[in-house]
Design a protein around this motif. Structure first.
Motif, PDB file in Angstrom:
ATOM      1  N   HIS A  47       0.995  -1.177   0.028  1.00 50.77           N
ATOM      2  CA  HIS A  47       0.126  -0.131  -0.117  1.00 50.77           C
ATOM      3  C   HIS A  47       0.973   1.192   0.100  1.00 50.77           C
ATOM      4  CE1 HIS A  47      -3.264  -2.551   1.136  1.00 50.77           C
ATOM      5  NE2 HIS A  47      -3.980  -1.746   0.897  1.00 50.77           N
ATOM      6  N   PRO A  48       0.295   2.276  -0.531  1.00 52.82           N
ATOM      7  CA  PRO A  48       1.357   3.546  -0.381  1.00 52.82           C
ATOM      8  C   PRO A  48       1.605   3.889   1.066  1.00 52.82           C
ATOM      9  CG  PRO A  48      -0.818   4.040  -1.677  1.00 52.82           C
ATOM     10  CD  PRO A  48      -0.943   2.629  -1.193  1.00 52.82           C
ATOM     11  N   ASN A  49       2.782   4.373   1.346  1.00 56.29           N
ATOM     12  CA  ASN A  49       3.424   4.892   2.409  1.00 56.29           C
ATOM     13  C   ASN A  49       2.893   6.594   2.472  1.00 56.29           C
ATOM     14  OD1 ASN A  49       5.319   6.153   0.675  1.00 56.29           O
ATOM     15  ND2 ASN A  49       6.634   4.758   1.260  1.00 56.29           N
ATOM     16  N   GLN A  50       3.139   7.078   3.498  1.00 51.66           N
ATOM     17  CA  GLN A  50       2.774   8.633   3.981  1.00 51.66           C
ATOM     18  C   GLN A  50       3.367   9.607   2.347  1.00 51.66           C
ATOM     19  OE1 GLN A  50       4.341  10.434   7.305  1.00 51.66           O
ATOM     20  NE2 GLN A  50       2.618  11.724   7.575  1.00 51.66           N
ATOM     21  N   GLN A  51       4.507   9.073   1.984  1.00 51.26           N
ATOM     22  CA  GLN A  51       4.965   9.843   0.879  1.00 51.26           C
ATOM     23  C   GLN A  51       4.226   9.660  -0.309  1.00 51.26           C
ATOM     24  OE1 GLN A  51       9.042   9.454   0.020  1.00 51.26           O
ATOM     25  NE2 GLN A  51       9.159  10.809  -1.751  1.00 51.26           N
ATOM     26  N   GLY A  52       3.910   8.202  -0.470  1.00 50.22           N
ATOM     27  CA  GLY A  52       3.035   7.800  -1.789  1.00 50.22           C
ATOM     28  C   GLY A  52       1.774   8.418  -1.646  1.00 50.22           C
ATOM     29  N   TYR A  53       1.029   8.534  -0.347  1.00 48.25           N
ATOM     30  CA  TYR A  53      -0.388   9.271  -0.483  1.00 48.25           C
ATOM     31  C   TYR A  53      -0.302  10.635  -0.601  1.00 48.25           C
ATOM     32  CZ  TYR A  53      -2.679   4.795   0.986  1.00 48.25           C
ATOM     33  OH  TYR A  53      -3.285   3.744   1.025  1.00 48.25           O
ATOM     34  N   ARG A  54       0.887  11.036  -0.304  1.00 44.54           N
ATOM     35  CA  ARG A  54       0.996  12.622  -0.435  1.00 44.54           C
ATOM     36  C   ARG A  54       1.249  12.745  -2.220  1.00 44.54           C
ATOM     37  NH1 ARG A  54       5.614  13.547   1.590  1.00 44.54           N
ATOM     38  NH2 ARG A  54       4.912  13.568   3.786  1.00 44.54           N
ATOM     39  N   ASN A  55       1.855  11.798  -2.799  1.00 42.23           N
ATOM     40  CA  ASN A  55       1.817  12.132  -4.218  1.00 42.23           C
ATOM     41  C   ASN A  55       0.333  11.744  -4.866  1.00 42.23           C
ATOM     42  OD1 ASN A  55       2.146  10.303  -6.955  1.00 42.23           O
ATOM     43  ND2 ASN A  55       4.163  11.344  -6.689  1.00 42.23           N
ATOM     44  N   LEU A  56      -0.182  10.717  -4.051  1.00 43.37           N
ATOM     45  CA  LEU A  56      -1.887  10.357  -4.905  1.00 43.37           C
ATOM     46  C   LEU A  56      -2.492  11.701  -4.580  1.00 43.37           C
ATOM     47  CD1 LEU A  56      -3.723   8.494  -6.147  1.00 43.37           C
ATOM     48  CD2 LEU A  56      -4.174   7.661  -3.678  1.00 43.37           C
ATOM     49  N   ARG A  57      -2.493  12.152  -3.295  1.00 41.30           N
ATOM     50  CA  ARG A  57      -3.515  13.503  -3.140  1.00 41.30           C
ATOM     51  C   ARG A  57      -3.299  14.584  -4.086  1.00 41.30           C
ATOM     52  NH1 ARG A  57      -1.540  14.528   1.762  1.00 41.30           N
ATOM     53  NH2 ARG A  57      -0.458  16.461   1.233  1.00 41.30           N
ATOM     54  N   GLU A  58      -1.763  14.794  -4.168  1.00 43.00           N
ATOM     55  CA  GLU A  58      -1.542  15.991  -5.170  1.00 43.00           C
ATOM     56  C   GLU A  58      -1.870  15.626  -6.544  1.00 43.00           C
ATOM     57  OE1 GLU A  58       2.654  16.228  -4.818  1.00 43.00           O
ATOM     58  OE2 GLU A  58       2.695  17.132  -2.849  1.00 43.00           O
ATOM     59  N   CYS A  59      -1.951  14.298  -7.178  1.00 41.67           N
ATOM     60  CA  CYS A  59      -2.290  13.926  -8.411  1.00 41.67           C
ATOM     61  C   CYS A  59      -4.034  14.018  -8.581  1.00 41.67           C
ATOM     62  CB  CYS A  59      -1.843  12.600  -8.686  1.00 41.67           C
ATOM     63  SG  CYS A  59      -2.261  11.750 -10.279  1.00 41.67           S
ATOM     64  N   VAL A  60      -4.528  13.560  -7.564  1.00 37.44           N
ATOM     65  CA  VAL A  60      -6.021  13.593  -7.365  1.00 37.44           C
ATOM     66  C   VAL A  60      -6.558  15.253  -7.580  1.00 37.44           C
ATOM     67  CG1 VAL A  60      -8.121  12.810  -6.146  1.00 37.44           C
ATOM     68  CG2 VAL A  60      -6.367  11.411  -6.654  1.00 37.44           C
ATOM     69  N   LEU A  61      -6.045  15.924  -6.655  1.00 39.92           N
ATOM     70  CA  LEU A  61      -6.321  17.182  -6.613  1.00 39.92           C
ATOM     71  C   LEU A  61      -6.212  17.860  -8.062  1.00 39.92           C
ATOM     72  CD1 LEU A  61      -7.586  18.967  -4.627  1.00 39.92           C
ATOM     73  CD2 LEU A  61      -5.180  19.907  -4.163  1.00 39.92           C
ATOM     74  N   LYS A  62      -5.054  17.474  -8.525  1.00 36.61           N
ATOM     75  CA  LYS A  62      -4.720  18.146  -9.882  1.00 36.61           C
ATOM     76  C   LYS A  62      -5.877  17.919 -10.969  1.00 36.61           C
ATOM     77  CE  LYS A  62      -1.105  18.620 -13.468  1.00 36.61           C
ATOM     78  NZ  LYS A  62       0.376  18.218 -13.758  1.00 36.61           N
ATOM     79  N   ILE A  63      -6.229  16.646 -10.878  1.00 39.65           N
ATOM     80  CA  ILE A  63      -7.150  16.107 -11.861  1.00 39.65           C
ATOM     81  C   ILE A  63      -8.529  16.743 -11.386  1.00 39.65           C
ATOM     82  CG2 ILE A  63      -8.857  13.982 -12.406  1.00 39.65           C
ATOM     83  CD1 ILE A  63      -5.978  12.455 -11.938  1.00 39.65           C
ATOM     84  N   LEU A  64      -9.072  16.882 -10.211  1.00 30.37           N
ATOM     85  CA  LEU A  64     -10.065  17.681  -9.794  1.00 30.37           C
ATOM     86  C   LEU A  64     -10.447  18.960 -10.236  1.00 30.37           C
ATOM     87  CD1 LEU A  64     -10.580  16.450  -6.117  1.00 30.37           C
ATOM     88  CD2 LEU A  64     -12.134  15.842  -8.073  1.00 30.37           C
ATOM     89  N   ASN A  65      -9.148  19.837  -9.984  1.00 33.56           N
ATOM     90  CA  ASN A  65      -9.000  21.141 -10.390  1.00 33.56           C
ATOM     91  C   ASN A  65      -9.349  21.287 -11.977  1.00 33.56           C
ATOM     92  OD1 ASN A  65      -8.663  22.064  -7.779  1.00 33.56           O
ATOM     93  ND2 ASN A  65      -6.577  21.934  -7.898  1.00 33.56           N
ATOM     94  N   ALA A  66      -8.745  20.192 -12.782  1.00 32.97           N
ATOM     95  CA  ALA A  66      -8.584  20.352 -14.141  1.00 32.97           C
ATOM     96  C   ALA A  66     -10.407  20.221 -14.771  1.00 32.97           C
ATOM     97  CB  ALA A  66      -7.749  19.697 -14.656  1.00 32.97           C
ATOM     98  N   ASN A  67     -10.976  19.526 -13.885  1.00 30.32           N
ATOM     99  CA  ASN A  67     -12.298  18.885 -14.599  1.00 30.32           C
ATOM    100  C   ASN A  67     -13.382  19.262 -13.762  1.00 30.32           C
ATOM    101  OD1 ASN A  67     -11.608  16.541 -16.470  1.00 30.32           O
ATOM    102  ND2 ASN A  67      -9.979  16.501 -14.897  1.00 30.32           N
ATOM    103  N   TYR A  68     -13.309  19.813 -12.465  1.00 26.78           N
ATOM    104  CA  TYR A  68     -14.616  20.262 -11.817  1.00 26.78           C
ATOM    105  C   TYR A  68     -14.378  21.703 -11.684  1.00 26.78           C
ATOM    106  CZ  TYR A  68     -16.173  15.780 -10.885  1.00 26.78           C
ATOM    107  OH  TYR A  68     -17.011  14.298 -10.868  1.00 26.78           O
TER     108      TYR A  68
END
Length: 355
Positions: A334-355
């Motif tokens: 499973h992602p570690n703390q750094q991995g989830y930080r990376n995932l959060r930034e990616c998801v937020l970028k997608i949200l900002n571009a589409n919503y």
């Protein structure tokens, strides 16, 4: 040459070819630093919670108990080869008034943004990443509908449940390709989970007292099933999973083995059902799977998903996790703390571009 001798020769030729390929692939893997991530590891992974009721079961899905406060959650891997217990993670999580892994309580009167997904969405392996998005996104209340071990059909079941409670305006489905092979999962509160004195070597989810003096590692070691597996079929399955040849050929093998898999068909239909329900108000996000990162090639499940999304003219977005296994916990992946930080930034970028 007798028929017996003839087939014996064929048999030994086949064994020789397989053994030779296995040896060559082992040498290549060691040279290329390829380490396998297969399902055998799950038989040696042990989840440990502070004892008590953790889960709440429903007809076709499950949630957590409501209003859990700072529940400690540990994960261990037992290294059989070295007879060592290795801690994977140790953190605390809380649930809200609807039994979701989220520090914010939900208000059913507010219009909402629903996240659906598995343990990667839930945030298993570190403090839940969705908490860092806050209570809302662009005026919509955030609902963390990520639940460990679930697939697309269970995402759909959970969506139906929450749609009867909240006004869901937009939905985000976050998934890994292996979610496609998951059926309905329900987790019960075993006697062991509720009371550590009831645990035995049959349990993989253990409960321990909320006592700082309690020796958790000794307790886990005591309850580990050290005996060799008696079931010959399981032994053979574990052996095949560990073969280099199998791991390199898995995509080809699954192309035939899973061709008419009913669970896959049900999950593909669930994807289409969610898309038809939300239309332009749904976003699908695929997370790069650790197996695909390791082997640098896509899995059979990803091929199916790609073809299905294209066929039905559905777009999905992609978080590649930097193609870096350092963003994942060892053994469990499973992602570690750094991995989830990376995932959060990616998801937020997608949200900002589409919503």
């Amino acid at each position: 040459m007798s028929i017996v001798k003839k087939y014996s020769v064929y048999f030994f030729i086949i064994i020789f070819i397989i053994s030779s390929l296995e040896l060559l692939l082992k040498i290549y893997s060691n040279f290329s630093n390829v380490k396998f991530i297969n399902d055998n590891r799950y038989s040696q992974i042990f989840k440990v919670y502070h004892q008590g009721k953790i889960f709440e079961s429903y007809e076709n899905f499950f949630l957590y108990e409501k209003n859990l406060e700072q529940k400690r959650y540990l994960n261990f891997y037992f290294d059989k080869k070295n007879s060592q217990l290795k801690k994977i993670w140790d953190y605390k999580f809380s649930t809200n008034n609807y039994g979701l892994v989220q520090e914010f309580d939900l208000n059913k009167k507010k219009k909402s943004l629903l996240f659906l997904g598995d343990s990667f969405t839930e945030g298993q392996g570190a403090e839940p990443w969705i908490n860092y998005l806050g209570k809302s996104y662009k005026g919509l209340q955030i609902i963390n509908g990520g639940i460990q071990g679930t697939g697309f059909k269970q995402f759909e079941n959970l969506d139906k449940y929450f749609s009867n409670i909240f006004t869901i305006q937009k939905t985000v489905v976050i998934f890994i390709s292996s979610d496609l092979r998951r059926g309905i999962v329900k987790v019960n509160n075993s006697k062991c989970l509720k009371n550590s004195s009831k645990c035995s070597n049959k349990n993989y989810i253990l409960g321990v007292p909320d006592d700082k003096n309690f020796d958790i590692e000794s307790f886990v070691l005591k309850n580990i099933k050290i005996k060799s597996e008696i079931n010959l079929i399981k032994k053979l399955k574990y052996f095949i999973r560990d073969m280099y040849l199998y791991n390199y050929m898995k995509t080809v093998i699954n192309t035939f083995r899973l061709k008419n898999n009913k669970t896959i068909k049900v999950n593909l239909n669930a994807i289409l059902s969610l898309k038809n329900k939300y239309k332009k108000d749904i976003i699908f996000i695929r997370i790069n799977d650790p197996n695909e990162i390791m082997f640098k090639k896509i899995s059979y499940e990803t091929i199916l998903i790609d073809n299905f999304f294209k066929k039905n003219n559905i777009k999905y977005h992609y978080c590649d996790m930097n193609n870096n296994l350092e963003l994942f916990h060892k053994f469990d992946y499973h992602p570690n703390q750094q991995g989830y930080r990376n995932l959060r930034e990616c998801v937020l970028k997608i949200l900002n571009a589409n919503y």
